[in-house]
Write an enzyme that holds these catalytic residues in place. Sequence first.
Site, PDB file in Angstrom:
ATOM      1  N   ASP A  52      30.954 -18.887  40.240  1.00  0.00           N
ATOM      2  CA  ASP A  52      32.208 -18.658  40.943  1.00  0.00           C
ATOM      3  C   ASP A  52      32.559 -19.853  41.827  1.00  0.00           C
ATOM      4  O   ASP A  52      31.800 -20.212  42.725  1.00  0.00           O
ATOM      5  CB  ASP A  52      32.071 -17.412  41.829  1.00  0.00           C
ATOM      6  N   TYR A  57      37.053 -24.779  47.531  1.00  0.00           N
ATOM      7  CA  TYR A  57      35.648 -25.064  47.853  1.00  0.00           C
ATOM      8  C   TYR A  57      35.311 -26.555  47.691  1.00  0.00           C
ATOM      9  O   TYR A  57      34.237 -26.992  48.080  1.00  0.00           O
ATOM     10  CB  TYR A  57      34.689 -24.265  46.958  1.00  0.00           C
ATOM     11  N   LYS A  82      39.842 -20.395  41.439  1.00  0.00           N
ATOM     12  CA  LYS A  82      40.916 -19.706  42.171  1.00  0.00           C
ATOM     13  C   LYS A  82      41.957 -20.707  42.655  1.00  0.00           C
ATOM     14  O   LYS A  82      41.625 -21.853  42.994  1.00  0.00           O
ATOM     15  CB  LYS A  82      40.335 -18.978  43.402  1.00  0.00           C
ATOM     16  N   HIS A 115      43.753 -16.800  45.015  1.00  0.00           N
ATOM     17  CA  HIS A 115      42.664 -16.753  45.993  1.00  0.00           C
ATOM     18  C   HIS A 115      42.960 -15.797  47.161  1.00  0.00           C
ATOM     19  O   HIS A 115      42.101 -15.041  47.590  1.00  0.00           O
ATOM     20  CB  HIS A 115      42.395 -18.177  46.514  1.00  0.00           C
ATOM     21  N   LEU A 196      26.212 -10.457  50.877  1.00  0.00           N
ATOM     22  CA  LEU A 196      25.142 -10.301  51.881  1.00  0.00           C
ATOM     23  C   LEU A 196      25.742 -10.341  53.287  1.00  0.00           C
ATOM     24  O   LEU A 196      25.021 -10.538  54.272  1.00  0.00           O
ATOM     25  CB  LEU A 196      24.098 -11.417  51.705  1.00  0.00           C
ATOM     26  N   LYS A 237      26.053 -16.259  47.428  1.00  0.00           N
ATOM     27  CA  LYS A 237      25.951 -17.718  47.539  1.00  0.00           C
ATOM     28  C   LYS A 237      24.544 -18.088  47.991  1.00  0.00           C
ATOM     29  O   LYS A 237      24.013 -17.506  48.939  1.00  0.00           O
ATOM     30  CB  LYS A 237      26.968 -18.233  48.567  1.00  0.00           C
ATOM     31  N   ASN A 247      18.027 -13.567  43.794  1.00  0.00           N
ATOM     32  CA  ASN A 247      19.277 -12.799  43.769  1.00  0.00           C
ATOM     33  C   ASN A 247      19.645 -12.308  42.367  1.00  0.00           C
ATOM     34  O   ASN A 247      20.462 -11.402  42.229  1.00  0.00           O
ATOM     35  CB  ASN A 247      20.421 -13.630  44.358  1.00  0.00           C
TER      36      ASN A 247
HETATM   37  P1  A2P Z   1      21.113 -20.248  51.503  1.00  0.00           P
HETATM   38  O1  A2P Z   1      22.237 -20.897  50.754  1.00  0.00           O
HETATM   39  O2  A2P Z   1      20.380 -21.182  52.393  1.00  0.00           O
HETATM   40  O3  A2P Z   1      20.200 -19.445  50.593  1.00  0.00           O
HETATM   41  P2  A2P Z   1      26.927 -14.400  51.143  1.00  0.00           P
HETATM   42  O4  A2P Z   1      26.764 -14.593  49.678  1.00  0.00           O
HETATM   43  O5  A2P Z   1      27.028 -12.973  51.577  1.00  0.00           O
HETATM   44  O6  A2P Z   1      28.057 -15.225  51.709  1.00  0.00           O
HETATM   45  O7  A2P Z   1      25.593 -14.924  51.860  1.00  0.00           O
HETATM   46  C1  A2P Z   1      25.237 -16.290  51.809  1.00  0.00           C
HETATM   47  C2  A2P Z   1      24.234 -16.595  52.875  1.00  0.00           C
HETATM   48  O8  A2P Z   1      23.026 -15.851  52.651  1.00  0.00           O
HETATM   49  C3  A2P Z   1      23.858 -18.042  52.883  1.00  0.00           C
HETATM   50  O9  A2P Z   1      23.631 -18.399  54.232  1.00  0.00           O
HETATM   51  C4  A2P Z   1      22.556 -18.085  52.079  1.00  0.00           C
HETATM   52  O10 A2P Z   1      21.769 -19.168  52.524  1.00  0.00           O
HETATM   53  C5  A2P Z   1      21.927 -16.760  52.415  1.00  0.00           C
HETATM   54  N1  A2P Z   1      21.158 -16.194  51.300  1.00  0.00           N
HETATM   55  C6  A2P Z   1      21.528 -16.091  50.013  1.00  0.00           C
HETATM   56  N2  A2P Z   1      20.597 -15.474  49.277  1.00  0.00           N
HETATM   57  C7  A2P Z   1      19.592 -15.157  50.127  1.00  0.00           C
HETATM   58  C8  A2P Z   1      18.345 -14.503  49.972  1.00  0.00           C
HETATM   59  N3  A2P Z   1      17.940 -14.052  48.788  1.00  0.00           N
HETATM   60  N4  A2P Z   1      17.563 -14.366  51.087  1.00  0.00           N
HETATM   61  C9  A2P Z   1      17.966 -14.835  52.284  1.00  0.00           C
HETATM   62  N5  A2P Z   1      19.138 -15.454  52.500  1.00  0.00           N
HETATM   63  C10 A2P Z   1      19.959 -15.623  51.431  1.00  0.00           C
END
Ligand code: A2P
Length: 297
Positions: A52, A57, A82, A115, A196, A237, A247
């Site tokens: 995505d 971005y 987007k 978007h 997340l 992300k 993930n």
């Molecule tokens: P990082 O890129 O250092 O892994 P969202 O998708 O809700 O926006 O969340 C993204 C945030 O969550 C980023 O700061 C990412 O940091 C962190 N993140 C993504 N996957 C995980 C994971 N499996 N465990 C902990 N933090 C994660």
Amino acid sequence: MTFPLNAPALAQVVAANGALIPRIGLGTWQSTHDEGVRAVRAALDAGYRHIDTAARYENEQAVGQALSVCGVPRDEVFVTTKVWHTELRAADFRRAAEASVARLGLDHVDLLLVHWPNPDVSLEETIGALNDAQRRGLTRHIGVSNFPVALLDRAVALSPLPLVANQCEYHPYLDQAKLLAACSRHGMALISHSPLGSGKLLADPVIADMARLHGKQPAQIILRWLIQQPGVAAVPKSSNPVRIGENLAVFDFELDAASMARIGALARADGRVSKPAWHPEWDTPDALHNPLPAAQP
Ligand code: A2P
């Protein structure tokens, strides 16, 4: 789109108005330049088949570079981009969509989204331009992002070609029951961005408890809760290869009904994390399970 038979995670798709959208995709906001290339490569190597991105971005070139060297056939990867909300007039939209596809180094994307809505541009003009992009082969499917129910209903009514997805913030702190019902009514997927809560949910004690119970990471509990719901996909992300792999590893366990409800009960009035100045008027939940106490006079 084709899926290798030996990869159960990849076979997990949401079918929406003719599109097959892998339930987990890589979110790439804030993954730019070499970091973006590395993140997308790590994701494709780990088995992701859904990436995505967005013009905004500023990483479409990085995404394209990773796609071009990864060795995964183009028709096995579902690529979304987007068009930014300042580009929604027909001529601007056309230019923006063409530029995105060119920056990606592709001849088409799989999903092109508006978007954010823009009240200063007629929705009819924008949806017309979105349809035009699909008819001209710039994208296989079309949809919207950050559209609340009333706008979504209008967009669907204005679109001769089916809209397949509404990409919106969705996670356990944010009740999106109304939007889920609207997407389902229209045969559309709800693709969760910020699944997340931009990381905010990871320290939640209930999520931590469920993670312990299931022997999983907190992020895996949240993602499993999302993708176990009909019509829901998610684009977490990460730019960290270990977390990127983590993930995607959410297809080998299930949450029972009580666990799903316990996580759903985390929804709160202040749960939304994405609040840019140009946001539309959001849907309000009918009732929150745990509303914040009313402010004292
Ligand atoms: P990082 O890129 O250092 O892994 P969202 O998708 O809700 O926006 O969340 C993204 C945030 O969550 C980023 O700061 C990412 O940091 C962190 N993140 C993504 N996957 C995980 C994971 N499996 N465990 C902990 N933090 C994660």
